[in-house]
Design a protein around this motif. Structure first.
Motif, mmCIF file in Angstrom:
data_model
loop_
_atom_site.group_PDB
_atom_site.id
_atom_site.type_symbol
_atom_site.label_atom_id
_atom_site.label_comp_id
_atom_site.label_asym_id
_atom_site.label_seq_id
_atom_site.Cartn_x
_atom_site.Cartn_y
_atom_site.Cartn_z
ATOM 1 N N SER A 60 -19.173 8.895 -18.437
ATOM 2 C CA SER A 60 -18.355 8.193 -19.086
ATOM 3 C C SER A 60 -18.734 6.661 -19.144
ATOM 4 C CB SER A 60 -16.852 8.015 -18.746
ATOM 5 O OG SER A 60 -16.023 7.204 -19.413
ATOM 6 N N LEU A 61 -18.851 5.911 -20.119
ATOM 7 C CA LEU A 61 -18.919 4.542 -20.318
ATOM 8 C C LEU A 61 -17.848 3.491 -20.151
ATOM 9 C CD1 LEU A 61 -21.686 4.693 -23.167
ATOM 10 C CD2 LEU A 61 -22.014 4.770 -20.478
ATOM 11 N N ARG A 62 -16.787 4.101 -20.036
ATOM 12 C CA ARG A 62 -15.453 3.411 -20.009
ATOM 13 C C ARG A 62 -15.396 2.227 -19.214
ATOM 14 N NH1 ARG A 62 -10.400 4.943 -21.072
ATOM 15 N NH2 ARG A 62 -10.981 7.382 -21.342
ATOM 16 N N LYS A 67 -19.962 -5.247 -24.374
ATOM 17 C CA LYS A 67 -21.312 -5.295 -24.991
ATOM 18 C C LYS A 67 -22.153 -4.217 -24.368
ATOM 19 C CE LYS A 67 -24.660 -8.677 -25.981
ATOM 20 N NZ LYS A 67 -25.081 -10.023 -26.008
ATOM 21 N N GLU A 68 -22.303 -4.405 -22.934
ATOM 22 C CA GLU A 68 -23.078 -3.159 -22.465
ATOM 23 C C GLU A 68 -22.591 -1.769 -22.757
ATOM 24 O OE1 GLU A 68 -25.070 -2.097 -17.923
ATOM 25 O OE2 GLU A 68 -23.202 -3.441 -18.128
ATOM 26 N N LYS A 69 -21.612 -1.454 -22.768
ATOM 27 C CA LYS A 69 -20.890 -0.130 -23.256
ATOM 28 C C LYS A 69 -21.446 0.383 -24.569
ATOM 29 C CE LYS A 69 -16.491 0.330 -24.356
ATOM 30 N NZ LYS A 69 -15.195 0.604 -24.130
ATOM 31 N N LYS A 70 -21.361 -0.610 -25.766
ATOM 32 C CA LYS A 70 -21.882 -0.198 -26.899
ATOM 33 C C LYS A 70 -23.225 -0.128 -27.024
ATOM 34 C CE LYS A 70 -17.826 -2.461 -29.318
ATOM 35 N NZ LYS A 70 -17.603 -3.601 -30.252
ATOM 36 N N GLN A 71 -24.188 -0.993 -26.050
ATOM 37 C CA GLN A 71 -25.569 -0.991 -26.314
ATOM 38 C C GLN A 71 -26.099 0.509 -25.468
ATOM 39 O OE1 GLN A 71 -27.505 -3.883 -23.823
ATOM 40 N NE2 GLN A 71 -29.197 -2.680 -23.741
ATOM 41 N N LYS A 72 -25.286 0.812 -24.354
ATOM 42 C CA LYS A 72 -25.904 2.050 -23.561
ATOM 43 C C LYS A 72 -25.263 3.358 -24.697
ATOM 44 C CE LYS A 72 -27.782 0.418 -20.232
ATOM 45 N NZ LYS A 72 -29.157 0.344 -19.907
ATOM 46 N N PHE A 73 -24.227 3.166 -25.328
ATOM 47 C CA PHE A 73 -23.630 4.280 -26.241
ATOM 48 C C PHE A 73 -24.805 4.547 -27.396
ATOM 49 C CE2 PHE A 73 -21.420 6.077 -29.751
ATOM 50 C CZ PHE A 73 -20.937 7.000 -29.334
ATOM 51 N N ALA A 148 -18.808 6.289 -32.504
ATOM 52 C CA ALA A 148 -17.884 5.412 -31.634
ATOM 53 C C ALA A 148 -16.644 5.524 -31.768
ATOM 54 C CB ALA A 148 -18.587 4.295 -32.178
ATOM 55 N N ILE A 149 -16.112 5.788 -32.943
ATOM 56 C CA ILE A 149 -14.472 5.984 -33.328
ATOM 57 C C ILE A 149 -14.072 7.166 -32.347
ATOM 58 C CG2 ILE A 149 -12.763 6.411 -34.852
ATOM 59 C CD1 ILE A 149 -14.483 5.000 -36.873
ATOM 60 N N GLU A 150 -14.713 8.324 -32.790
ATOM 61 C CA GLU A 150 -14.368 9.631 -32.037
ATOM 62 C C GLU A 150 -14.505 9.690 -30.662
ATOM 63 O OE1 GLU A 150 -12.666 11.569 -34.045
ATOM 64 O OE2 GLU A 150 -13.289 10.649 -35.891
ATOM 65 N N SER A 151 -15.368 8.961 -29.888
ATOM 66 C CA SER A 151 -15.527 9.091 -28.488
ATOM 67 C C SER A 151 -15.304 7.676 -27.699
ATOM 68 C CB SER A 151 -16.981 9.324 -28.174
ATOM 69 O OG SER A 151 -17.710 8.255 -28.515
ATOM 70 N N GLY A 152 -14.628 6.623 -28.575
ATOM 71 C CA GLY A 152 -14.217 5.422 -27.811
ATOM 72 C C GLY A 152 -15.490 4.756 -27.280
ATOM 73 N N TRP A 153 -16.744 4.933 -27.905
ATOM 74 C CA TRP A 153 -17.816 4.440 -27.425
ATOM 75 C C TRP A 153 -18.432 5.102 -26.123
ATOM 76 C CZ3 TRP A 153 -20.975 1.635 -30.275
ATOM 77 C CH2 TRP A 153 -20.432 0.602 -31.504
ATOM 78 N N GLY A 154 -18.234 6.388 -26.164
ATOM 79 C CA GLY A 154 -18.576 6.952 -24.803
ATOM 80 C C GLY A 154 -17.661 7.112 -23.888
ATOM 81 N N LYS A 253 -20.189 -2.555 -39.638
ATOM 82 C CA LYS A 253 -20.504 -4.201 -39.996
ATOM 83 C C LYS A 253 -20.458 -5.054 -38.847
ATOM 84 C CE LYS A 253 -19.550 -7.797 -43.452
ATOM 85 N NZ LYS A 253 -18.654 -8.480 -44.202
ATOM 86 N N ASP A 254 -19.404 -4.977 -37.924
ATOM 87 C CA ASP A 254 -19.240 -5.937 -36.805
ATOM 88 C C ASP A 254 -20.218 -5.457 -35.781
ATOM 89 O OD1 ASP A 254 -17.057 -6.686 -38.167
ATOM 90 O OD2 ASP A 254 -15.713 -6.173 -36.806
ATOM 91 N N ASN A 255 -20.747 -4.268 -35.588
ATOM 92 C CA ASN A 255 -21.647 -3.856 -34.434
ATOM 93 C C ASN A 255 -23.178 -3.785 -35.271
ATOM 94 O OD1 ASN A 255 -20.010 -3.358 -32.050
ATOM 95 N ND2 ASN A 255 -18.928 -2.354 -33.746
ATOM 96 N N ASP A 256 -23.276 -4.265 -36.460
ATOM 97 C CA ASP A 256 -24.709 -4.503 -36.981
ATOM 98 C C ASP A 256 -25.293 -3.095 -36.770
ATOM 99 O OD1 ASP A 256 -26.725 -5.400 -38.479
ATOM 100 O OD2 ASP A 256 -27.761 -6.421 -36.649
ATOM 101 N N LEU A 257 -24.648 -2.183 -37.051
ATOM 102 C CA LEU A 257 -25.182 -0.670 -36.773
ATOM 103 C C LEU A 257 -26.375 -0.426 -37.846
ATOM 104 C CD1 LEU A 257 -22.000 1.378 -35.737
ATOM 105 C CD2 LEU A 257 -23.804 0.181 -34.372
ATOM 106 N N THR A 258 -26.418 -0.901 -38.950
ATOM 107 C CA THR A 258 -27.303 -0.560 -40.012
ATOM 108 C C THR A 258 -28.707 -0.855 -39.606
ATOM 109 O OG1 THR A 258 -26.892 -2.731 -41.195
ATOM 110 C CG2 THR A 258 -25.829 -0.975 -42.005
ATOM 111 N N LYS A 259 -28.909 -1.770 -38.745
ATOM 112 C CA LYS A 259 -30.205 -2.171 -38.375
ATOM 113 C C LYS A 259 -30.940 -0.853 -37.515
ATOM 114 C CE LYS A 259 -28.999 -3.633 -33.436
ATOM 115 N NZ LYS A 259 -28.972 -5.001 -32.640
#
Length: 289
Positions: A60-62, A67-73, A148-154, A253-259
């Motif tokens: 769990s990344l809870r 910022k680190e949680k999102k990166q690791k996810f 990210a939505i379904e798992s709450g970013w892990g 958009k907010d997390n620049d996931l398209t990159k």
């Protein structure tokens, strides 16, 4: 004597069908398998060409900073997304090979017919063109956003205990699954338990490919790769409809996931294989309909 004649005739047909070598080239991914016991076990990205890790155990990344949680996810999930995308594109390439073959020869190669009709069964269709539409993968940014939505970013229990990234439900008591703590209308809810993150992503893509609810989405993703044009068509993924797709748009958009849509699997983990089909019996085109 009659049986012997037919046996010899069969052998002659088989031999005659093997005179010309028939080959097909495919590119396989050689993945790395790993378990995650701590955040340090998650491989970081040094550039846009990444190692195809398949994580069979996650954490769990809870408790990590946001910022680190999102990166690791993303680092945990993206390798499996790219691997599944690669495998789906390889299936489409094989279908195009079959189409080209049938445009010149009015028969199926045995292995092609088995491959084709297995996919027809899996994806609930009966035409090659429709099968290609169902198999075509959509961009990583959409998958990452939904995950990210379904798992709450892990952070979810289903993610940690069952590698279930998308909260996909289970209706089969015979499969590996986890009981949700809260049911619905006094009915128990179960979600699927997967052997790896890769298996969860694979099942997610298959769900999008099979269900009629996503037909409009599938048809449009065959025309565009723009995630912002496709996201509104996923309104049936959630009971809240447009509220869900608006939120998904914002997450991307907010997390620049398209990159991450331009990321690829490192070439050193790709291996081209030449498959020899020349020893396989051919079936007449009209014999399998």
């Amino acid at each position: 004597m009659k049986k012997l004649f037919y046996l010899l005739l069969f052998v002659l047909i088989l031999v005659s069908s093997c005179k010309k070598q028939i080959t097909y080239k495919q590119v396989n991914v050689i993945p790395e398998y790993a378990e995650i016991q701590s955040k340090e076990d998650i491989s970081t990205f040094t550039d846009t060409c990444i190692t195809p890790y398949i994580y069979t155990k996650v954490i769990s990344l809870r408790k990590l900073p946001v910022k680190e949680k999102k990166q690791k996810f993303v680092e945990m999930l993206l390798p499996s997304i790219l691997l599944i995308q690669h495998n789906l594109n390889q299936k489409i390439k094989r279908l195009e090979h079959i189409e080209l073959w049938l445009s010149k020869k009015q028969n199926y190669i045995k292995s092609d017919s088995i491959f084709l009709f297995d996919l027809f069964k899996q994806y609930n269709c009966s035409e090659i063109e429709e099968l290609k539409i169902r198999l075509k993968p959509h961009s990583a940014s959409i998958v990452l956003g939904q995950a990210a939505i379904e798992s709450g970013w892990g952070s979810s229990r289903f993610f940690q205990e069952g590698n279930n990234v998308f909260g996909i439900w289970s209706y089969n008591a015979g499969e590996n699954r986890i009981k949700a703590l809260v049911g619905r209308d006094s009915t128990n809810i179960y979600v699927r338990k997967y052997a790896s993150i890769e298996a969860s992503v694979k099942d997610y893509y298959k769900t999008i490919a099979r269900l009629n609810a996503y037909k409009e989405f599938r048809n449009n993703r065959s025309k565009t790769t723009d995630p912002y044009k496709l996201v509104p068509l996923l309104y049936r993924y959630s009971e809240v409809g447009d509220v869900y797709t608006d939120y998904l748009h914002k997450i991307i958009k907010d997390n620049d996931l398209t990159k991450f849509d331009s990321y690829t699997i490192s070439k050193k983990y790709l291996k081209e294989e030449t498959v020899d089909l020349s020893l396989l019996i051919k079936y007449p085109l009209n014999s399998i309909y």
